[in-house]
Scaffold this active site. Structure first.
Site, short mmCIF file in Angstrom:
data_model
loop_
_atom_site.label_atom_id
_atom_site.label_comp_id
_atom_site.label_asym_id
_atom_site.label_seq_id
_atom_site.Cartn_x
_atom_site.Cartn_y
_atom_site.Cartn_z
N GLY A 47 0.79 -1.22 0.00
CA GLY A 47 0.00 0.00 0.00
C GLY A 47 0.82 1.27 0.00
N GLY A 49 2.76 2.32 -2.40
CA GLY A 49 2.94 2.88 -3.73
C GLY A 49 4.18 2.40 -4.45
CB ALA A 87 14.09 -0.18 7.26
CB SER A 88 11.34 4.24 5.22
OG SER A 88 10.29 4.30 6.15
CD GLN A 90 11.63 -2.69 -1.19
OE1 GLN A 90 12.25 -2.45 -2.22
NE2 GLN A 90 11.64 -3.88 -0.62
N GLY A 282 12.92 7.52 0.86
CA GLY A 282 11.73 6.82 1.34
C GLY A 282 11.18 7.53 2.56
N GLY A 284 8.01 6.31 4.23
CA GLY A 284 6.89 5.54 4.77
C GLY A 284 6.73 5.67 6.27
CD GLU A 285 9.35 1.92 8.87
OE1 GLU A 285 9.17 0.85 9.45
OE2 GLU A 285 10.44 2.22 8.32
#
Length: 326
Positions: A47, A49, A87-88, A90, A282, A284-285
């Site tokens: 999710g 992206g 771990a953000s 990718q 990245g 994400g987190e």
């Protein structure tokens, strides 16, 4: 009585596994006979992206559209290991591996185009909209699809290893993460001193993204991260007692809904990271890290109570207020 308070918080977050742990991503870029390009990676879409951003990167390298990229993942039989969706990492790690594989494919296509166009070298060849052409003489061109039909599938592989240094256990020195990302959050809350209920009224959220390859996806991440941080701060209580979870179902484990989350002023900060794919980091987190501290600071600003246990449920906040009064 209802009282309002404002709180701010800032945070930094290291990308990847860190502390010298091997952080490796592999990728394959393969030209197909129809002129599209397959990207094979073991990256998992949860999710965040990944499928979109990791299709944009090779499309940009090869002068193609996203629809010309066939993103193939989550199949360990045919995809190389790209590490976990954790771990953000990718966008940075696997994004770099994909960019490298696409660039290797681009080099091969550049040499082939020079040969097919009967040029004396490959200097000045440009990639755009599925075609390769000579910048100084644009009518001298060949489509990637034409090359694919002549030469068949062309496959290139690449590996990216993140830079990370193990911390020295005695001195505490080292460079455990790279790159870092930074953010800040500001909130206004309203605290009902009779019920202990906390409502977040307004919020502003600033996030360092390196380079925004897809601003809409970034804002989605920021909205989601804020909601998760807010839930962490004032809603989600598992009720752990002697190893047993009291609130083990969604009837009593309370999550914030869209009605609880305020309108958020998302602020995207761009400072391209030179080692990242097109400068992108990245996020994400990191988007959730500064939220809870900002809410706690706002509660303190409103009622003068510093709570050190989260989530700040109405019961805990009322107790803290009464203890202060005593």
């Amino acid at each position: 009585m209802k009282k309002r308070g404002i709180g701010i918080s800032s945070a930094f977050y290291g990308t990847g596994y860190g502390n010298g742990f091997p952080d490796v991503s592999n990728a394959i870029a393969e030209l197909q006979k129809d002129g599209t390009v397959n990207i094979y990676v073991g990256a998992t879409e949860v999710g965040q992206g990944a499928k979109t951003i990791m299709s944009q990167i090779p499309a940009e390298v090869l002068g193609l559209q996203v629809k010309d990229i066939n993103f193939i993942n989550e199949d360990t039989k045919i995809t190389p290991d790209s590490g976990t969706a954790a771990a953000s990492r990718q966008t940075y790690n696997t994004g770099n591996a994909i960019k490298m594989a696409a660039e290797e494919l681009k080099k091969e296509l550049t040499n082939i185009a020079a040969k097919e166009l009967k040029l004396n070298n490959n200097i000045g060849l440009q990639f755009r909209e599925g075609e390769i052409y000579l910048k100084t003489f644009p009518s001298k061109r060949i489509s990637i699809e034409s090359i694919a039909k002549i030469y068949g599938n062309i496959r290139k592989e690449a590996q990216f290893v993140a830079q990370t240094v193990e911390m020295d256990g005695e001195t505490g020195q080292g460079a455990p993460y790279w790159p870092y990302t930074f953010n800040a959050c500001a909130v206004e809350v309203e605290v009902d001193t009779e019920t202990g209920r906390v409502e977040v009224i307004k919020a502003a959220h600033a996030q360092d993204v390196g380079k925004a390859l897809n601003p809409l996806l970034i804002e989605g991440q920021m909205d989601g991260g804020f909601a998760m941080g807010m839930g962490y701060a004032i809603f989600e209580d598992i009720g752990l007692n002697n190893g047993k979870i009291k609130n083990n179902r969604f009837t009593n484990y309370i999550l914030p809904t869209s009605m609880d989350v305020p309108d958020i002023n998302n602020i995207i900060i761009e400072d391209p990271e030179p080692t990242a794919p097109f400068g992108a980091k990245g996020i994400g987190e990191p988007t959730m890290v500064a939220v809870a501290p900002a809410i706690l600071n706002a509660i303190y600003n409103a009622v003068g109570v510093r709570v050190t246990e989260i989530p700040i449920t109405p019961e805990r906040l009322l107790k803290a207020i009464k203890d202060k009064e005593k």
